[in-house]
Design a protein around this motif. Sequence first.
Motif, PDB file in Angstrom:
ATOM      1  N   UNK A   1      13.611  -8.450  13.980  1.00  0.00           N
ATOM      2  CA  UNK A   1      13.658  -8.933  15.352  1.00  0.00           C
ATOM      3  C   UNK A   1      12.269  -9.338  15.814  1.00  0.00           C
ATOM      4  N   UNK A   2      11.807  -8.689  16.890  1.00  0.00           N
ATOM      5  CA  UNK A   2      10.484  -8.970  17.424  1.00  0.00           C
ATOM      6  C   UNK A   2       9.411  -8.056  16.849  1.00  0.00           C
ATOM      7  N   UNK A   3       9.774  -7.264  15.874  1.00  0.00           N
ATOM      8  CA  UNK A   3       8.836  -6.307  15.284  1.00  0.00           C
ATOM      9  C   UNK A   3       8.618  -6.580  13.806  1.00  0.00           C
ATOM     10  N   UNK A   4       7.595  -5.942  13.284  1.00  0.00           N
ATOM     11  CA  UNK A   4       7.342  -5.897  11.854  1.00  0.00           C
ATOM     12  C   UNK A   4       7.464  -4.453  11.389  1.00  0.00           C
ATOM     13  N   UNK A   5       8.164  -4.257  10.308  1.00  0.00           N
ATOM     14  CA  UNK A   5       8.236  -2.933   9.687  1.00  0.00           C
ATOM     15  C   UNK A   5       7.286  -2.939   8.487  1.00  0.00           C
ATOM     16  N   UNK A   6       6.170  -2.216   8.619  1.00  0.00           N
ATOM     17  CA  UNK A   6       5.132  -2.221   7.591  1.00  0.00           C
ATOM     18  C   UNK A   6       5.407  -1.104   6.588  1.00  0.00           C
ATOM     19  N   UNK A   7       5.572  -1.485   5.328  1.00  0.00           N
ATOM     20  CA  UNK A   7       5.782  -0.510   4.257  1.00  0.00           C
ATOM     21  C   UNK A   7       4.441  -0.170   3.632  1.00  0.00           C
ATOM     22  N   UNK A   8       4.131   1.129   3.598  1.00  0.00           N
ATOM     23  CA  UNK A   8       2.830   1.608   3.096  1.00  0.00           C
ATOM     24  C   UNK A   8       3.076   2.633   2.000  1.00  0.00           C
ATOM     25  N   UNK A   9       2.433   2.440   0.878  1.00  0.00           N
ATOM     26  CA  UNK A   9       2.502   3.409  -0.224  1.00  0.00           C
ATOM     27  C   UNK A   9       1.225   4.234  -0.266  1.00  0.00           C
ATOM     28  N   UNK A  10       1.342   5.522  -0.634  1.00  0.00           N
ATOM     29  CA  UNK A  10       0.135   6.344  -0.773  1.00  0.00           C
ATOM     30  C   UNK A  10      -0.707   5.854  -1.939  1.00  0.00           C
ATOM     31  N   UNK A  11      -1.977   6.207  -1.981  1.00  0.00           N
ATOM     32  CA  UNK A  11      -2.815   5.812  -3.123  1.00  0.00           C
ATOM     33  C   UNK A  11      -2.321   6.478  -4.396  1.00  0.00           C
ATOM     34  N   UNK A  12      -2.548   5.835  -5.525  1.00  0.00           N
ATOM     35  CA  UNK A  12      -2.091   6.376  -6.809  1.00  0.00           C
ATOM     36  C   UNK A  12      -2.761   7.699  -7.145  1.00  0.00           C
ATOM     37  N   UNK A  13      -3.918   7.984  -6.538  1.00  0.00           N
ATOM     38  CA  UNK A  13      -4.640   9.225  -6.820  1.00  0.00           C
ATOM     39  C   UNK A  13      -4.126  10.411  -6.010  1.00  0.00           C
ATOM     40  N   UNK A  14      -3.185  10.181  -5.083  1.00  0.00           N
ATOM     41  CA  UNK A  14      -2.704  11.263  -4.219  1.00  0.00           C
ATOM     42  C   UNK A  14      -1.735  12.177  -4.978  1.00  0.00           C
ATOM     43  N   UNK A  15      -1.688  13.437  -4.548  1.00  0.00           N
ATOM     44  CA  UNK A  15      -0.859  14.445  -5.226  1.00  0.00           C
ATOM     45  C   UNK A  15       0.623  14.151  -5.056  1.00  0.00           C
ATOM     46  N   UNK A  16       1.405  14.589  -6.002  1.00  0.00           N
ATOM     47  CA  UNK A  16       2.862  14.460  -5.969  1.00  0.00           C
ATOM     48  C   UNK A  16       3.492  15.839  -6.158  1.00  0.00           C
ATOM     49  N   UNK A  17       4.751  16.044  -5.715  1.00  0.00           N
ATOM     50  CA  UNK A  17       5.650  15.064  -5.091  1.00  0.00           C
ATOM     51  C   UNK A  17       5.274  14.791  -3.639  1.00  0.00           C
ATOM     52  N   UNK A  18       5.610  13.583  -3.174  1.00  0.00           N
ATOM     53  CA  UNK A  18       5.260  13.186  -1.816  1.00  0.00           C
ATOM     54  C   UNK A  18       6.042  13.971  -0.771  1.00  0.00           C
TER      55      UNK A  18
END
Length: 371
Positions: free
Chosen positions: A246-263
Motif C-alpha cells: 500500500x502506502x508503506x514499505x515492509x523492510x526485510x532485514x537479516x542478521x549478520x552472518x557472524x551473529x549467534x544462532x538460533x535466532x
Amino acid sequence: CHTFQRTFSLWIFGLLFISLSGAHGLSQFPENFVVAKRSDSTPVTLTCSTKTTGHITWKLDGEVIDVDSGDYFQHNSSILTVSEVDTPTLGEYSCWRGEEMLSSTYLLLEAEEEEELGLDSLLQIAHKLFLFTDSLLSCRAKSYDCVFSCNWTNSGYELVRLGLGQDCSEGEKSCHWVSSNNLLSDGAFQFEVSHSLSPYTEESTMLVITAEAIADFSILRRTTQFYLRDIIEPDSPQIVRCQEMGQDLNVTIDPPSSWSTPLSFFSLEHQIEYVLKDNGKTELSSSPLIPKSISKLRVRSRDPLVLSAWSQWTPWKNVITGKKKLCKCKNRTKFCCSELPPGYLDHCKNRKKKKKKKNGGKNVKQNPTSQ
C-alpha cells in the motif's frame, strides 16, 4: 613545579634513550624477566639457575659486568644484586661458566603512572612523545560465540600480549598469553581471545583481561574485567528487500552472518533510518513498516535483552518503488527493491539488447554541450 621538571626530564631522557638504544629493542617477550620500579630503593636480586658450583661471570647485553667497580652491582656466588634501577642497568642479564651460558633474564622497568599520563598541562606533549591515552585497551564481541577481539590502541609499544584469567593478572607461569600478528593501519595491535563461557547460561563471573606492553625495556601492565554481555556489538545487518504494501514499505532485514544462532534464542532488534522524498527530512523507525515515499535508507542492530551497543550502520541504499525502474534492482548492494518476479532480470537484459540494437549497436549518450 618539581613534579613538572621531573616528568619533563623523564620524557627527554626517554627520547634520548630510544634514539641511542633502539637497536637493542626486543623482538619477542622474554621467557624470564624481572620488573622493578624506578622509585623503589630496594635492590633487585637476580639468581643464576645452576646446580653446580664454580666461578660465575655475569653479562649485561653480552658485555661482562665489572662487579668490582661497585657502582651498580654486587656479586655473591650465583646471586647478582642490582643496587640502582635506571636506564644503564636495564636489559638482558646472563650468567656464564666459561663459554657456557647457564641462564638469562631481563630486567625491565615498570612504567610509572606519572610517566604514563603526564600532567594536565602537558597532555598534548605527552601524546606526541609517547602516544599515551587513558583508554589503552578496548574489547568487542560480535556474538555470544567463544571468541572476542581486543585492540591495544597505543602504537608506542613494540610488543603487546594479552592473557585471560586470574593467573594472568597475578603473573603466574600457567597463564596462556595471546600475541598479536595483526597490526592495524593506525599502529594498534588486534587480538583474538578465546573463552569457555556458555552462551546459554546467565553470566555470573567476569572475564579478566591482562595486557602487557614493552617499549625499550619498560613494561606497562593493564588489567580490566567485564561481562561478555557488556562488550557485545553485532556486525552490521543485511537489508534484503523493500516490499511495497500500500502506502508503506515492509523492510526485510537479516542478521549478520557472524551473529549467534538460533535466532529464536539470540534475538536482534533493528533500527531503520530513512530520508523522506518530499522534504529531505531524516527519521528513525524501530518497525519494519516505514513510509513508501522515501529516497534511501540504512539499518543497524543490537541485542534488546542486554541493550548492547548498536552495530555500525549499513551503507545507504537507494529505494526503488513502482515498476519503471525495477531493472536497476540487479544491483542489490546499492538499491533496495521489492522481490522481483521470476525472470524479470532476463527481461531487463533483453530490453537493453533491443535498445542497443536500435542505436546501431552502441549505447549512444548525447553530449548536452553540443546541443
